[in-house]
Motif scaffolding. Structure first.
Motif, PDB file in Angstrom:
ATOM      1  N   MET A   1       2.051   1.725  -3.457  1.00  0.00           N
ATOM      2  CA  MET A   1       1.048   2.128  -4.462  1.00  0.00           C
ATOM      3  C   MET A   1       0.728   3.701  -4.090  1.00  0.00           C
ATOM      4  O   MET A   1       0.598   4.339  -4.961  1.00  0.00           O
ATOM      5  CB  MET A   1      -0.391   1.284  -4.099  1.00  0.00           C
ATOM      6  N   ASP A   2       0.765   3.856  -2.772  1.00  0.00           N
ATOM      7  CA  ASP A   2       0.545   5.508  -2.601  1.00  0.00           C
ATOM      8  C   ASP A   2       1.469   6.282  -3.436  1.00  0.00           C
ATOM      9  O   ASP A   2       1.104   7.437  -4.010  1.00  0.00           O
ATOM     10  CB  ASP A   2       0.433   5.592  -0.978  1.00  0.00           C
TER      11      ASP A   2
ATOM     12  N   ALA B   1      -6.644  -1.406  -7.535  1.00  0.00           N
ATOM     13  CA  ALA B   1      -7.221  -0.369  -6.526  1.00  0.00           C
ATOM     14  C   ALA B   1      -7.472   0.977  -7.285  1.00  0.00           C
ATOM     15  O   ALA B   1      -6.801   1.383  -8.391  1.00  0.00           O
ATOM     16  CB  ALA B   1      -6.434  -0.314  -5.203  1.00  0.00           C
TER      17      ALA B   1
ATOM     18  N   VAL C   1      -8.675   5.724  -0.319  1.00  0.00           N
ATOM     19  CA  VAL C   1      -8.084   4.534  -0.819  1.00  0.00           C
ATOM     20  C   VAL C   1      -9.184   3.889  -0.613  1.00  0.00           C
ATOM     21  O   VAL C   1      -9.879   3.513   0.314  1.00  0.00           O
ATOM     22  CB  VAL C   1      -6.860   4.279   0.069  1.00  0.00           C
TER      23      VAL C   1
ATOM     24  N   ILE D   1      -8.963  -2.807  -1.081  1.00  0.00           N
ATOM     25  CA  ILE D   1      -7.875  -3.335  -1.752  1.00  0.00           C
ATOM     26  C   ILE D   1      -7.794  -4.834  -1.275  1.00  0.00           C
ATOM     27  O   ILE D   1      -7.888  -5.149  -0.082  1.00  0.00           O
ATOM     28  CB  ILE D   1      -6.465  -2.722  -1.176  1.00  0.00           C
TER      29      ILE D   1
ATOM     30  N   MET E   1       0.906  -1.142   0.064  1.00  0.00           N
ATOM     31  CA  MET E   1      -0.012  -0.049   0.152  1.00  0.00           C
ATOM     32  C   MET E   1       0.873   1.349  -0.239  1.00  0.00           C
ATOM     33  O   MET E   1       0.600   2.174  -0.742  1.00  0.00           O
ATOM     34  CB  MET E   1      -0.847  -0.022   1.327  1.00  0.00           C
ATOM     35  N   TYR E   2       2.156   1.141   0.784  1.00  0.00           N
ATOM     36  CA  TYR E   2       2.864   2.274   0.759  1.00  0.00           C
ATOM     37  C   TYR E   2       3.380   2.745  -0.561  1.00  0.00           C
ATOM     38  O   TYR E   2       3.432   3.688  -1.206  1.00  0.00           O
ATOM     39  CB  TYR E   2       3.948   1.999   1.652  1.00  0.00           C
TER      40      TYR E   2
ATOM     41  N   PHE F   1      -7.220   4.970  -6.019  1.00  0.00           N
ATOM     42  CA  PHE F   1      -7.051   6.113  -4.863  1.00  0.00           C
ATOM     43  C   PHE F   1      -7.548   7.304  -5.502  1.00  0.00           C
ATOM     44  O   PHE F   1      -7.670   7.448  -6.506  1.00  0.00           O
ATOM     45  CB  PHE F   1      -5.325   6.155  -4.679  1.00  0.00           C
TER      46      PHE F   1
END
Length: 172
Positions: free
Chosen positions: A39-40, A111, A60, A63, A36-37, A113
């Protein structure tokens, strides 16, 4: 296309990371939080390419992990703007793993965001419109309004009765 519009392909970012021991859980799989980090970061880079300004993560979406990514595998994250609203942008990401030893790639997850563009004072600023070109881009673009309405309802910023795009799915 006017100067206040951009295409989805102009915002594409592909980020690759190698899964190292410090990135894994006790089963040798990439930790979800680490993914997730990454992906951000990929989503932020895509949003910044689209609007040319600093951005912040606004939300977000769900996921779900389809396949774990193993220690020693590469992680590929592709991010692109799927729709631009007034000051926010929805970013679509697809994630896949790559096992170099056995020579195959596999899907891990997808996902969405949402990012907000900021002006020099840290206030939301208008973003360029998005022009979808391919069939996939049009599908993502059209679905983005419904996904946005779900996010707004869940965030308490919209009443369900005002979600006309969502209601249209269930009424005739």
């Amino acid at each position: 296309m006017d100067q206040n519009s951009k295409t989805a392909k102009e915002s594409v970012v592909t980020m690759t990371e190698l899964v190292l021991p410090n990135d894994t859980n006790m089963f040798g799989n990439l930790m979800g939080g680490r993914l997730m980090y990454w992906m951000d970061i990929a989503a932020a880079l895509s949003a910044m390419k689209h609007c040319g300004t600093p951005v912040v993560t606004a939300s977000v979406d769900n996921i779900s992990f389809e396949n774990p990514i193993k220690l020693g595998n590469a992680v590929h994250i592709q991010a692109r703007v799927s729709r631009a609203f007034n000051t926010s942008m929805e970013i679509f990401m697809s994630v896949w793993g790559e096992d170099a030893l056995h020579q195959y790639k596999y899907k891990s997850n997808e996902a969405y965001f949402t990012f907000v563009a900021l002006d020099p004072n840290g206030k939301p600023r208008k973003v360029p419109n998005l022009i979808p070109e391919t069939e996939d881009e049009v599908k993502l673009f059209e679905g983005a309004l419904r996904r946005r309405q779900v996010r707004l309802i869940l965030g308490g910023k919209m009443q369900p009765n005002d979600a006309t795009e969502l209601k249209a799915l269930f009424t005739k």
